[in-house]
Write a protein that holds these residues in place. Structure first.
Motif, PDB file in Angstrom:
ATOM      1  N   ILE A 148       0.779  -1.461   0.166  1.00 33.40           N
ATOM      2  CA  ILE A 148       0.051  -0.048   0.180  1.00 33.40           C
ATOM      3  C   ILE A 148       0.841   1.092  -0.065  1.00 33.40           C
ATOM      4  O   ILE A 148       0.546   2.072  -0.782  1.00 33.40           O
ATOM      5  CB  ILE A 148      -0.983   0.149   1.264  1.00 33.40           C
ATOM      6  CG1 ILE A 148      -2.116  -0.937   0.916  1.00 33.40           C
ATOM      7  CG2 ILE A 148      -1.543   1.208   1.435  1.00 33.40           C
ATOM      8  CD1 ILE A 148      -2.908  -1.120   2.273  1.00 33.40           C
ATOM      9  N   CYS A 152       0.021   3.164  -3.456  1.00 37.99           N
ATOM     10  CA  CYS A 152      -1.286   4.084  -3.242  1.00 37.99           C
ATOM     11  C   CYS A 152      -0.552   5.518  -3.099  1.00 37.99           C
ATOM     12  O   CYS A 152       0.499   5.691  -2.455  1.00 37.99           O
ATOM     13  CB  CYS A 152      -2.139   3.773  -2.182  1.00 37.99           C
ATOM     14  SG  CYS A 152      -2.896   2.162  -2.240  1.00 37.99           S
ATOM     15  N   THR A 153      -1.468   6.409  -3.556  1.00 40.38           N
ATOM     16  CA  THR A 153      -0.987   8.019  -3.914  1.00 40.38           C
ATOM     17  C   THR A 153      -1.827   8.960  -2.721  1.00 40.38           C
ATOM     18  O   THR A 153      -1.388  10.093  -2.500  1.00 40.38           O
ATOM     19  CB  THR A 153      -1.089   8.353  -5.257  1.00 40.38           C
ATOM     20  OG1 THR A 153      -2.173   8.101  -5.601  1.00 40.38           O
ATOM     21  CG2 THR A 153       0.098   7.373  -6.073  1.00 40.38           C
ATOM     22  N   ARG A 156      -4.274   9.409   3.535  1.00 38.63           N
ATOM     23  CA  ARG A 156      -5.005   8.625   4.075  1.00 38.63           C
ATOM     24  C   ARG A 156      -5.662   9.160   5.557  1.00 38.63           C
ATOM     25  O   ARG A 156      -4.791  10.014   6.304  1.00 38.63           O
ATOM     26  CB  ARG A 156      -4.431   7.132   4.605  1.00 38.63           C
ATOM     27  CG  ARG A 156      -4.224   6.427   3.409  1.00 38.63           C
ATOM     28  CD  ARG A 156      -3.228   5.143   3.875  1.00 38.63           C
ATOM     29  NE  ARG A 156      -3.964   4.191   4.731  1.00 38.63           N
ATOM     30  CZ  ARG A 156      -3.561   2.998   5.275  1.00 38.63           C
ATOM     31  NH1 ARG A 156      -2.327   2.774   4.649  1.00 38.63           N
ATOM     32  NH2 ARG A 156      -4.237   2.357   5.882  1.00 38.63           N
ATOM     33  N   GLU A 166      -9.103   4.327  -1.585  1.00 35.50           N
ATOM     34  CA  GLU A 166      -8.183   3.964  -2.618  1.00 35.50           C
ATOM     35  C   GLU A 166      -8.098   2.529  -2.552  1.00 35.50           C
ATOM     36  O   GLU A 166      -7.792   1.963  -3.513  1.00 35.50           O
ATOM     37  CB  GLU A 166      -7.058   4.938  -2.674  1.00 35.50           C
ATOM     38  CG  GLU A 166      -5.965   4.562  -3.855  1.00 35.50           C
ATOM     39  CD  GLU A 166      -4.695   5.286  -3.883  1.00 35.50           C
ATOM     40  OE1 GLU A 166      -3.792   5.187  -4.641  1.00 35.50           O
ATOM     41  OE2 GLU A 166      -4.546   5.999  -2.649  1.00 35.50           O
ATOM     42  N   ILE A 167      -7.575   2.057  -1.177  1.00 34.26           N
ATOM     43  CA  ILE A 167      -7.352   0.839  -1.172  1.00 34.26           C
ATOM     44  C   ILE A 167      -8.333  -0.264  -1.335  1.00 34.26           C
ATOM     45  O   ILE A 167      -8.273  -1.225  -2.128  1.00 34.26           O
ATOM     46  CB  ILE A 167      -6.827   0.617   0.485  1.00 34.26           C
ATOM     47  CG1 ILE A 167      -5.484   1.618   0.885  1.00 34.26           C
ATOM     48  CG2 ILE A 167      -6.359  -0.676   0.868  1.00 34.26           C
ATOM     49  CD1 ILE A 167      -5.284   1.823   2.323  1.00 34.26           C
ATOM     50  N   SER A 170      -9.690  -0.404  -4.837  1.00 33.48           N
ATOM     51  CA  SER A 170      -8.705  -0.978  -5.816  1.00 33.48           C
ATOM     52  C   SER A 170      -8.571  -2.409  -5.612  1.00 33.48           C
ATOM     53  O   SER A 170      -8.797  -3.286  -6.593  1.00 33.48           O
ATOM     54  CB  SER A 170      -7.169  -0.465  -5.280  1.00 33.48           C
ATOM     55  OG  SER A 170      -6.990   0.887  -5.883  1.00 33.48           O
ATOM     56  N   ALA A 218      -8.460   4.890  -6.979  1.00 32.19           N
ATOM     57  CA  ALA A 218      -8.302   3.423  -7.139  1.00 32.19           C
ATOM     58  C   ALA A 218      -7.938   3.098  -8.267  1.00 32.19           C
ATOM     59  O   ALA A 218      -8.581   3.538  -9.487  1.00 32.19           O
ATOM     60  CB  ALA A 218      -9.393   2.723  -6.566  1.00 32.19           C
ATOM     61  N   LYS A 222      -3.287  -1.468  -8.907  1.00 31.53           N
ATOM     62  CA  LYS A 222      -2.838  -1.432  -7.566  1.00 31.53           C
ATOM     63  C   LYS A 222      -3.535  -2.367  -6.734  1.00 31.53           C
ATOM     64  O   LYS A 222      -2.939  -3.161  -5.739  1.00 31.53           O
ATOM     65  CB  LYS A 222      -3.574   0.163  -6.733  1.00 31.53           C
ATOM     66  CG  LYS A 222      -2.908   1.279  -7.567  1.00 31.53           C
ATOM     67  CD  LYS A 222      -3.512   2.505  -7.074  1.00 31.53           C
ATOM     68  CE  LYS A 222      -2.889   3.845  -7.722  1.00 31.53           C
ATOM     69  NZ  LYS A 222      -3.572   4.977  -7.339  1.00 31.53           N
TER      70      LYS A 222
END
Length: 242
Positions: A148, A152-153, A156, A166-167, A170, A218, A222
């Motif tokens: 992650i 991931c960009t 959080r 996003e996590i 994805s 997402a 990823k």
């Protein structure tokens, strides 16, 4: 192989084999914003279970039906969520483990996709350790955090928690893309109460939409990179212990 597709003779001969692994997916029914369905966690748990079966071999696995309901205290008051208290969930899981033991199963692997289930699962596993003769493993995206941080960009809102962001989006784009509506994916900054880490506060008290960050960032790529690492870790643990 799906556990429920076995007939009586197959169940008698198949489940008691030394290397047999009974895989129990567990998710939850809860709100995940407007771009993901209520059964997101169930779809993810089943997706990971099937990926695990691919690695271990269909002849070595029996995937049980996913337990759809979980502990959803943080979002239980939001229409759509269904909450099962820890003590009930843990007792339910224990009875499943006990039934599997009666059938001759030596190993049960719980694939959990909902962080809220963690305490109930751990309590069940400890009880099984003390009173049963079945080895219980439980996994909630092991080693995911490492990947992650690489792929991931988005920022959080919480260093550990994730939800419909996003996590998790994805994950869904990789494992269950047919259930995702990215046209409704949103990005929102959530400010957790200052005392959140030290007391109990429902998420519904400080967020309207149950999206913990930027779902729009997402991608299936990823999700694949993270889930592939998760599967590698689970396989390593199970094979290392056998």
């Amino acid at each position: 192989m799906n556990y429920y597709e076995l007939n009586q003779e197959q169940a008698k001969n198949y489940l008691s084999r030394k290397n047999m692994v009974a895989i129990l997916p567990i998710g939850a029914i809860e709100v995940h914003g407007d771009h993901l369905p209520l059964d997101t966690d169930c779809r993810l748990a089943m997706g990971v279970a099937k990926k695990l079966e691919e690695r271990l071999g269909i002849e070595n696995c029996a995937i049980l039906p996913c337990i759809p309901y979980g502990q959803v205290w943080s979002l239980r008051d939001v229409p759509g969520s269904i909450h099962i208290p820890d003590e009930i969930l843990s007792a339910y899981l224990y009875e499943i483990a006990k039934s599997l033991e009666r059938a001759g199963v030596k190993q049960m692997v719980v694939i959990n996709s909902h962080m809220g289930n963690g305490n109930a699962i751990k309590t069940m596993a400890r009880r099984a350790y003390e009173s049963l003769h079945i080895k219980v493993y439980y996994f909630t995206y092991p080693r995911a955090e490492k990947v992650i941080q690489q792929v991931c960009t988005s920022q959080r809102p919480h260093k550990v928690l994730f939800h419909a962001d996003e996590i998790e989006t994805s994950y869904m784009l990789y494992l269950a893309p047919e259930a995702v509506d990215m046209g409704k994916a949103i990005s929102q900054d959530i400010e957790f109460p200052e005392d959140y880490e030290y007391t109990s506060i429902r998420w519904s008290e400080f967020m309207e939409k149950a999206v913990l960050g930027d779902a729009a960032a997402a991608s299936a790529e990823k999700g694949k990179r993270i889930i592939d690492e998760v599967i590698e870790e689970i396989v390593a643990v199970i094979k290392g212990a056998s």
